[in-house]
Design an enzyme around this catalytic site. Structure first.
Site, PDB file in Angstrom:
ATOM      1  CB  ILE A   1      -0.949  -0.018   1.231  1.00 58.07           C
ATOM      2  CG1 ILE A   1      -1.901   1.185   1.240  1.00 58.07           C
ATOM      3  CG2 ILE A   1      -0.198  -0.136   2.550  1.00 58.07           C
ATOM      4  CD1 ILE A   1      -3.046   1.074   2.251  1.00 58.07           C
ATOM      5  CB  CYS A   2       1.094   4.008   0.959  1.00 60.82           C
ATOM      6  SG  CYS A   2       1.358   5.765   1.273  1.00 60.82           S
ATOM      7  CB  ALA A   3       5.654   4.871  -0.444  1.00 59.11           C
TER       8      ALA A   3
END
Lengths: 183, 183
Positions: free
Chosen positions: B101-103
């Protein structure tokens, strides 16, 4: 800079506690977590967190807001703690803010600091008080008391705390950064 | 019962990691957190968590899914870890699931296990790959790779993992219990 204390008792709701810590710190507000009865506290879902301090070392003089995560038995452990009770009462006497989410408004009730309107986890008002329970808001503010509903409203609750104790500008910046368009 | 490993590296995003742990454990799925380089890991927002084990003790044989929280420098620390890279590659070789998730999809890219379509934190695709980036979904599944966008989609990502590795019934029960009507 505002200062916020988040007491953590055994069985605290993981998402609620950590989301509040994360969002409020992102807002440039100092957050101190205070373990109740220990400095390593295990969450409701078995995550071990090392608290910044312990509740016996915390004074109402040092904080603008004390906010309680929910979770069971986290919330009832907060409600049973004499140190948490005294801290909440001291905050209230000084006209400072207290807050709670999910099942934790029961600790505000036990300490006698809950005002008229509030919210909590749906159904849990039976254990607190029926009168004044607001069912259709993510966050409720009544005088110096801030309350919220549960895990999925924790981010919005944190953002409202940032709006109140930091700024509207910071609120908007964080809301966009977190992708929290539902708040 | 399915088993999920969540590696935690210094600087992991607090909300993303803890929300995934909480939601997936609520789903009756076993979650093991694995510290990268230490067993006490400090999050991006300065929460110290004691991991269940360390990454050097984790084998792909024991898990159905390895899912990575984002945060900076948490995600880049995951991407730099040879142990995380090997674990992701072993999972992929065995046809097991990996997620981020995300970065953190950058760690999937570095390990060479990212497939075509994926999502990540908006803008962060510049550091991964433009092609295949899906901007308008909270969760993307492509073959054995599950990805999500950021803090406010972590709960929905956890719920999708529960739907996949537990059941539709558990998904619905948890979504209601978490008050996550936005997922």
């Amino acid at each position: 800079m505002a200062r916020v204390c988040i007491p953590l008792a055994e069985g605290f709701e993981d998402i609620e506690a950590i989301t509040l810590i994360d969002v409020i710190r992102r807002g440039g507000i100092e957050v101190v977590t205070a373990g109740v009865g220990a400095d390593i506290i295990t969450s409701a879902h078995n995550v071990k967190v090392i608290a910044d301090t312990t509740i016996d070392k915390v004074s109402a003089d040092d904080f603008d807001l004390v906010v309680l995560p929910g979770g069971l038995p986290g919330a009832t452990n907060l409600a049973k703690s004499q140190e948490v009770k005294k801290l909440l009462q001291d905050m209230d006497k000084k006209g400072k803010y207290v807050g709670a989410i999910c099942a934790a408004p029961i600790a505000l009730k036990e300490a006698g600091v809950l005002k008229d309107k509030y919210t909590a986890y749906p159904g849990w008002q039976d254990n607190i008080k029926e009168e004044g329970y607001v069912s259709d808001a993510k966050v409720v503010e009544d005088q110096n008391v801030l309350t919220s509903k549960g895990p999925a409203t924790a981010m919005c609750f944190g953002l409202e705390i940032v709006r109140k104790f930091a700024s509207q500008e910071m609120y908007e910046q964080l809301k966009a950064g977190l992708l929290a368009d539902f708040c």
